[in-house]
Scaffold this active site. Sequence first.
Site, mmCIF file in Angstrom:
data_model
loop_
_atom_site.group_PDB
_atom_site.id
_atom_site.type_symbol
_atom_site.label_atom_id
_atom_site.label_comp_id
_atom_site.label_asym_id
_atom_site.label_seq_id
_atom_site.Cartn_x
_atom_site.Cartn_y
_atom_site.Cartn_z
ATOM 1 N N ARG A 319 6.441 1.791 4.328
ATOM 2 C CA ARG A 319 5.245 1.437 5.088
ATOM 3 C C ARG A 319 5.470 1.785 6.549
ATOM 4 O O ARG A 319 6.555 1.508 7.094
ATOM 5 C CB ARG A 319 4.932 -0.069 4.970
ATOM 6 N N GLU A 348 -3.420 4.204 9.320
ATOM 7 C CA GLU A 348 -3.679 5.384 8.468
ATOM 8 C C GLU A 348 -5.171 5.647 8.354
ATOM 9 O O GLU A 348 -5.920 4.712 8.047
ATOM 10 C CB GLU A 348 -3.070 5.155 7.083
ATOM 11 N N HIS A 367 0.564 10.030 3.273
ATOM 12 C CA HIS A 367 0.749 8.956 2.285
ATOM 13 C C HIS A 367 0.608 9.500 0.850
ATOM 14 O O HIS A 367 -0.287 9.108 0.100
ATOM 15 C CB HIS A 367 -0.259 7.818 2.521
#
Length: 631
Positions: A319, A348, A367
Amino acid sequence: MAAAVTNAIAGAAVAAAVASAPQREDLSSTVRACPFSSLASFQSLSASCRSVSTSVRPRKNSGSARIVCAVAAPTSTNSRSPSTEVVGKPTVLVAEKLGEAGLELLKKIANVDCSYNLSQEELCAKIPLCDALIVRSGTKVTREVFEASNGRLKVVGRAGVGIDNVDLQAATEVGCLVVNAPTANTIAAAEHGIALLTALARNVAQANASMKAGEWKRNKYVGVSLVDKTLAVMGFGKVGSEVARRARGLGMHVLAHDPYAPADRARAIGVELVSFDEALQRADFISLHMPLTPSTDKVFNDESFAKCKRGVRIVNVARGGVIDEEALFRALDSGIVAQAALDVFTVEPPQKGDKLVQHENVVVTPHLGASTVEAQEGVAVEIAEAVVGALQGELAATAVNAPMVPSEVLVELAPYVTLADRLGRLAVQLVSGGAGVKDVKVTYTSARADDDLDTRLLRAMIIKGLIEPVSSAIINLVNADFVAKQRGLRISEERRPSDSGTVEVPLETIEVRISHVDSKFKTAISGGDIVLVGNVKGGVPHLVRVGDFSVDVSLEGSIILCKQVDQPGMIGKVGNFLGEQNVNISFMSVGRDAPRKLAVMAIGVDDTPTKETLAKIGGINAIEEFVFLKL
Ligand SMILES: NC(=O)c1ccc[n+]([C@@H]2O[C@H](COP(=O)([O-])OP(=O)(O)OC[C@H]3O[C@@H](n4cnc5c(N)ncnc54)[C@H](O)[C@@H]3O)[C@@H](O)[C@H]2O)c1
Ligand SMILES: O=C(O)[C@H](O)COP(=O)(O)O
């Protein structure tokens, strides 16, 4: 003289208040189906327990499976329905792209609304129409969302591992189960970690960009070797251990830091478990695999980078928030960190032109850790199964906001779960006056050792029984303790060893004792408290004591309790009045001090008698007081 009929009828309306209950409602309108309210529903739940029992074990942290009781699905008829919705089926909102196989599973039992890229406002507007919500990491399921659901949302499924985008506290407060899909993307994430590690070491991304720009710079992109280098895996869970296993195959020395990791797993993979500081001091490469929690938030900061070997290389597929991105930027500029490969970011997507993303020694992916075809199909099935199970009131092996109750325990406790709920329901109906219920003591009599009885489920069901009849709250295993605390309801529990019982049976009796209240049925008072005792006979819950009187009535339908002077003909008289109105008696028992002295008659009825019939019973001379209680 019999007690005033009005008092008796008020017994059905539950005038009692549970501490700070926001609303008092007529019992008949508030008795709700409990997930375990019938043996049948619990048996279906037990069947699913059995089917998973061999693979289910308590998990430390998040490493292994958990089993909890989920919340039975309401149907979707109480809100405005989308035009395509089939009335009677629950509605599942899928807010981010989910694999086909998972969607197909959901469609078998639910109306499925796939609406992607919703704004917070749009999500809040849709959520009151949904029983379940499925998200990936791109949707923030905030307190606002739970509040907007108005109690309809029963389960949030996170199609992936990290649940840092879901407000678990808010979910728990409203009794919404949160489940995740913890296993299906492990390998994909580990492979992406290794892809970034090797890409970093050999400047693959930079060299690729340079060549596409027309350059040919063989000297600029000389890399470093991985073999014989030391890799520190931070977070030795599912992904971390798979990364470690693969890194060993590449000839690396692997250290791991994880405060909760089992030493035998590390030994088996050939990994050395070390402290946080030692990992930083010895590593040539660091790969991050811990969850984002308050204790890991920005755990990589100026102070920790200062402890690293100069020229360390960092990979993050965990993360973004575990790294202080400003501090990383400084460490890159000062040369402490030679290179970083980042799949995840604090925000994000990061802002356009983000300086870390643009840094020449940083490799980035948007991601993508879980984004393989195989992982996404697996995750979709894993989360769909969990959500379908939860909506059907079955078990959620991957619940993240409810206590673990192993499947074997659930199977064994099934009838006691019903007993606990019903004792709570009866006890609260016996309370009169406005003092409210604040102090409840539950005593479990058992021949088993103290640590051999998990009472959390029973406590939750007693709380459910005590609160639901007198409030608008809906209680389940997720929120029971929270709601009790919020209402100032103190539940103390005690174990009493049984002299006569056997260890084959988990419990002999459950006693519920409410202190500091008045009762509308004085006979239920013992030692100043309202006292009810129940047990299970042949799988059916029974009420076996009211105050100081022994009775024996199965806890099904409704119950009339009468205090009377013991004399011939009483059963017949009451039976006649009920028979005249076609009210079926399921059970009848009389407990007495001594022949022709005071007695308590407990009558189980399948149907609800009219006020007039209850008035006739109250009018029988020998009856001193009586109360009608609904289950
Ligand atoms: N980039 C992606 O697409 C992607 C894909 C899958 C998983 N993830 C993320 O990777 C992380 C790991 O996933 P997982 O499936 O291995 O989870 P996991 O729960 O199996 O492993 C996490 C491990 O971290 C450990 N841990 C907790 N606090 C720690 C601390 N302070 N220091 C060191 N270790 C600590 C835990 O004990 C556990 O063993 C999660 O954050 C998950 O969200 C990202
Ligand atoms: O925690 C996870 O499972 C990963 O970060 C994957 O997230 P995603 O489902 O948004 O790809």
